[in-house]
Motif scaffolding. Structure first.
Motif, PDB file in Angstrom:
ATOM      1  N   ASN A 144       0.832  -1.207   0.000  1.00  0.00           N
ATOM      2  CA  ASN A 144       0.000   0.000   0.000  1.00  0.00           C
ATOM      3  C   ASN A 144       0.864   1.253   0.000  1.00  0.00           C
ATOM      4  OD1 ASN A 144      -2.401  -1.438   0.030  1.00  0.00           O
ATOM      5  ND2 ASN A 144      -2.612  -1.356   2.246  1.00  0.00           N
ATOM      6  N   SER A 145       1.932   1.226   0.779  1.00  0.00           N
ATOM      7  CA  SER A 145       2.820   2.387   0.850  1.00  0.00           C
ATOM      8  C   SER A 145       3.428   2.693  -0.511  1.00  0.00           C
ATOM      9  CB  SER A 145       3.922   2.155   1.884  1.00  0.00           C
ATOM     10  OG  SER A 145       3.365   2.033   3.175  1.00  0.00           O
ATOM     11  N   LEU A 146       3.824   1.666  -1.228  1.00  0.00           N
ATOM     12  CA  LEU A 146       4.377   1.873  -2.566  1.00  0.00           C
ATOM     13  C   LEU A 146       3.309   2.393  -3.521  1.00  0.00           C
ATOM     14  CD1 LEU A 146       6.637   1.672  -4.660  1.00  0.00           C
ATOM     15  CD2 LEU A 146       6.013  -0.731  -4.969  1.00  0.00           C
ATOM     16  N   ALA A 147       2.107   1.843  -3.459  1.00  0.00           N
ATOM     17  CA  ALA A 147       1.018   2.298  -4.336  1.00  0.00           C
ATOM     18  C   ALA A 147       0.726   3.776  -4.127  1.00  0.00           C
ATOM     19  CB  ALA A 147      -0.233   1.464  -4.103  1.00  0.00           C
ATOM     20  N   PHE A 148       0.890   4.256  -2.906  1.00  0.00           N
ATOM     21  CA  PHE A 148       0.717   5.678  -2.603  1.00  0.00           C
ATOM     22  C   PHE A 148       1.957   6.479  -2.984  1.00  0.00           C
ATOM     23  CE2 PHE A 148       1.929   8.897   0.586  1.00  0.00           C
ATOM     24  CZ  PHE A 148       1.051   9.909   0.208  1.00  0.00           C
ATOM     25  N   ARG A 149       3.077   6.034  -2.525  1.00  0.00           N
ATOM     26  CA  ARG A 149       4.294   6.848  -2.581  1.00  0.00           C
ATOM     27  C   ARG A 149       4.832   7.023  -4.001  1.00  0.00           C
ATOM     28  NH1 ARG A 149       7.621   9.259   1.814  1.00  0.00           N
ATOM     29  NH2 ARG A 149       9.301  10.104   0.572  1.00  0.00           N
ATOM     30  N   ALA A 150       4.824   5.967  -4.809  1.00  0.00           N
ATOM     31  CA  ALA A 150       5.442   6.045  -6.135  1.00  0.00           C
ATOM     32  C   ALA A 150       4.849   7.155  -7.004  1.00  0.00           C
ATOM     33  CB  ALA A 150       5.374   4.694  -6.828  1.00  0.00           C
ATOM     34  N   ASP A 186       8.618 -11.270  -0.744  1.00  0.00           N
ATOM     35  CA  ASP A 186       7.963 -12.085  -1.774  1.00  0.00           C
ATOM     36  C   ASP A 186       6.501 -11.681  -1.928  1.00  0.00           C
ATOM     37  OD1 ASP A 186       8.059 -13.967  -3.817  1.00  0.00           O
ATOM     38  OD2 ASP A 186       7.396 -15.600  -2.498  1.00  0.00           O
ATOM     39  N   VAL A 187       6.279 -10.359  -1.952  1.00  0.00           N
ATOM     40  CA  VAL A 187       4.947  -9.792  -2.116  1.00  0.00           C
ATOM     41  C   VAL A 187       4.941  -8.980  -3.407  1.00  0.00           C
ATOM     42  CG1 VAL A 187       3.271  -8.142  -1.165  1.00  0.00           C
ATOM     43  CG2 VAL A 187       4.489  -9.704   0.365  1.00  0.00           C
ATOM     44  N   ALA A 188       3.951  -9.209  -4.218  1.00  0.00           N
ATOM     45  CA  ALA A 188       3.825  -8.463  -5.469  1.00  0.00           C
ATOM     46  C   ALA A 188       3.342  -7.045  -5.174  1.00  0.00           C
ATOM     47  CB  ALA A 188       2.844  -9.160  -6.404  1.00  0.00           C
ATOM     48  N   PRO A 189       3.876  -6.075  -5.890  1.00  0.00           N
ATOM     49  CA  PRO A 189       3.373  -4.713  -5.698  1.00  0.00           C
ATOM     50  C   PRO A 189       1.924  -4.598  -6.174  1.00  0.00           C
ATOM     51  CG  PRO A 189       5.256  -4.738  -7.205  1.00  0.00           C
ATOM     52  CD  PRO A 189       4.943  -6.151  -6.855  1.00  0.00           C
ATOM     53  N   ARG A 190       1.185  -3.727  -5.539  1.00  0.00           N
ATOM     54  CA  ARG A 190      -0.154  -3.380  -6.001  1.00  0.00           C
ATOM     55  C   ARG A 190      -0.009  -2.454  -7.198  1.00  0.00           C
ATOM     56  NH1 ARG A 190      -3.942  -0.543  -1.800  1.00  0.00           N
ATOM     57  NH2 ARG A 190      -5.099  -0.427  -3.720  1.00  0.00           N
ATOM     58  N   PRO A 191      -1.036  -2.358  -8.005  1.00  0.00           N
ATOM     59  CA  PRO A 191      -0.992  -1.313  -9.036  1.00  0.00           C
ATOM     60  C   PRO A 191      -0.873   0.051  -8.353  1.00  0.00           C
ATOM     61  CG  PRO A 191      -2.811  -2.831  -9.432  1.00  0.00           C
ATOM     62  CD  PRO A 191      -2.246  -3.168  -8.083  1.00  0.00           C
ATOM     63  N   GLU A 192      -0.033   0.887  -8.911  1.00  0.00           N
ATOM     64  CA  GLU A 192       0.143   2.211  -8.311  1.00  0.00           C
ATOM     65  C   GLU A 192      -1.086   3.059  -8.591  1.00  0.00           C
ATOM     66  OE1 GLU A 192       3.838   3.703  -9.864  1.00  0.00           O
ATOM     67  OE2 GLU A 192       4.971   2.097  -8.911  1.00  0.00           O
ATOM     68  N   GLY A 193      -1.409   3.897  -7.641  1.00  0.00           N
ATOM     69  CA  GLY A 193      -2.517   4.814  -7.819  1.00  0.00           C
ATOM     70  C   GLY A 193      -2.144   5.907  -8.809  1.00  0.00           C
ATOM     71  N   ASP A 196      -6.097  12.348   1.328  1.00  0.00           N
ATOM     72  CA  ASP A 196      -7.231  11.637   0.735  1.00  0.00           C
ATOM     73  C   ASP A 196      -6.761  10.510  -0.186  1.00  0.00           C
ATOM     74  OD1 ASP A 196      -9.011  13.241   2.101  1.00  0.00           O
ATOM     75  OD2 ASP A 196      -9.495  14.505   0.366  1.00  0.00           O
ATOM     76  N   PHE A 197      -5.726  10.783  -0.964  1.00  0.00           N
ATOM     77  CA  PHE A 197      -5.172   9.780  -1.869  1.00  0.00           C
ATOM     78  C   PHE A 197      -4.649   8.589  -1.066  1.00  0.00           C
ATOM     79  CE2 PHE A 197      -1.409   8.426  -4.514  1.00  0.00           C
ATOM     80  CZ  PHE A 197      -2.151   7.785  -5.507  1.00  0.00           C
ATOM     81  N   ALA A 198      -3.894   8.870  -0.011  1.00  0.00           N
ATOM     82  CA  ALA A 198      -3.359   7.799   0.841  1.00  0.00           C
ATOM     83  C   ALA A 198      -4.486   7.016   1.495  1.00  0.00           C
ATOM     84  CB  ALA A 198      -2.426   8.379   1.899  1.00  0.00           C
ATOM     85  N   LEU A 199      -5.466   7.701   2.022  1.00  0.00           N
ATOM     86  CA  LEU A 199      -6.579   7.028   2.693  1.00  0.00           C
ATOM     87  C   LEU A 199      -7.306   6.099   1.729  1.00  0.00           C
ATOM     88  CD1 LEU A 199      -8.046   6.778   5.378  1.00  0.00           C
ATOM     89  CD2 LEU A 199      -9.530   8.655   4.650  1.00  0.00           C
ATOM     90  N   GLY A 200      -7.488   6.543   0.506  1.00  0.00           N
ATOM     91  CA  GLY A 200      -8.136   5.700  -0.493  1.00  0.00           C
ATOM     92  C   GLY A 200      -7.345   4.428  -0.768  1.00  0.00           C
ATOM     93  N   ILE A 201      -6.042   4.522  -0.753  1.00  0.00           N
ATOM     94  CA  ILE A 201      -5.203   3.346  -1.007  1.00  0.00           C
ATOM     95  C   ILE A 201      -5.185   2.412   0.190  1.00  0.00           C
ATOM     96  CG2 ILE A 201      -2.791   2.605  -1.310  1.00  0.00           C
ATOM     97  CD1 ILE A 201      -2.544   4.967  -3.299  1.00  0.00           C
TER      98      ILE A 201
END
Length: 157
Positions: free
Chosen positions: A21-27, A56-63, A146-151
């Motif tokens: 989740n952090s990567l999906a937000f941060r990137a 060994d966790v796949a990244p989520r699609p980035e927001g 808001d963007f982070a909360l959504g993710i």
């Protein structure tokens, strides 16, 4: 509310979700801020990708974060990123309890807490923002929250 959404990651699985989740937000936010701001960006997205590989966790699609910058909006967005370093002090200890640290699995947290004087320097920058840009700073911060909360509140499988 965002702190609750981030969670406590008391398990390895929950920590993996947190990093994804952090990567999906941060990137996407880092990509936007890399175009230039009044504050030097501390890039963490690549370290998050390394941490996910360790886990060994796949990244989520980035927001998609398309907040228009200007008039101080980028400072508000940076406020959210810099403020997260304060919470990272606790999170780095939680990650360590799971066996992760600066060399494996929690690189991004270790990097985030390396320079805690950074927050004070950021607050000094905030003091230099003209009153005419205050609304833009607040709007940038609200958009980033808001963007982070959504993710973080979207359940991932």
């Amino acid at each position: 509310m965002l702190d609750d959404a981030v969670g406590s990651f008391a398990t390895v699985e929950a920590y993996g979700r947190f990093v994804a989740n952090s990567l999906a937000f941060r990137a996407p936010v880092e990509t936007l801020l890399a175009r230039g701001t009044r504050w030097p960006l501390l890039p963490l997205a690549d370290l998050m990708r390394e941490d996910l590989a360790d886990l060994d966790v796949a990244p989520r699609p980035e927001g998609v974060f398309a907040k228009a910058l200007g008039g101080g909006g980028e400072v508000g967005i940076a406020y959210v990123l810099e403020g997260s370093a304060l919470g990272a002090r606790l999170l780095v200890r939680r990650a360590a309890a799971l066996g992760y640290g600066a060399r494996y699995g929690a690189r991004h947290l270790a990097r985030q807490v390396e320079d805690m004087a950074r927050w004070r320097r950021f607050l000094a920058l905030l003091e230099t923002i003209p009153d005419s840009q205050a609304d833009a700073v607040v709007a940038g911060a609200v958009a980033a929250f808001d963007f982070a909360l959504g993710i973080y509140t979207v359940e991932t499988v």
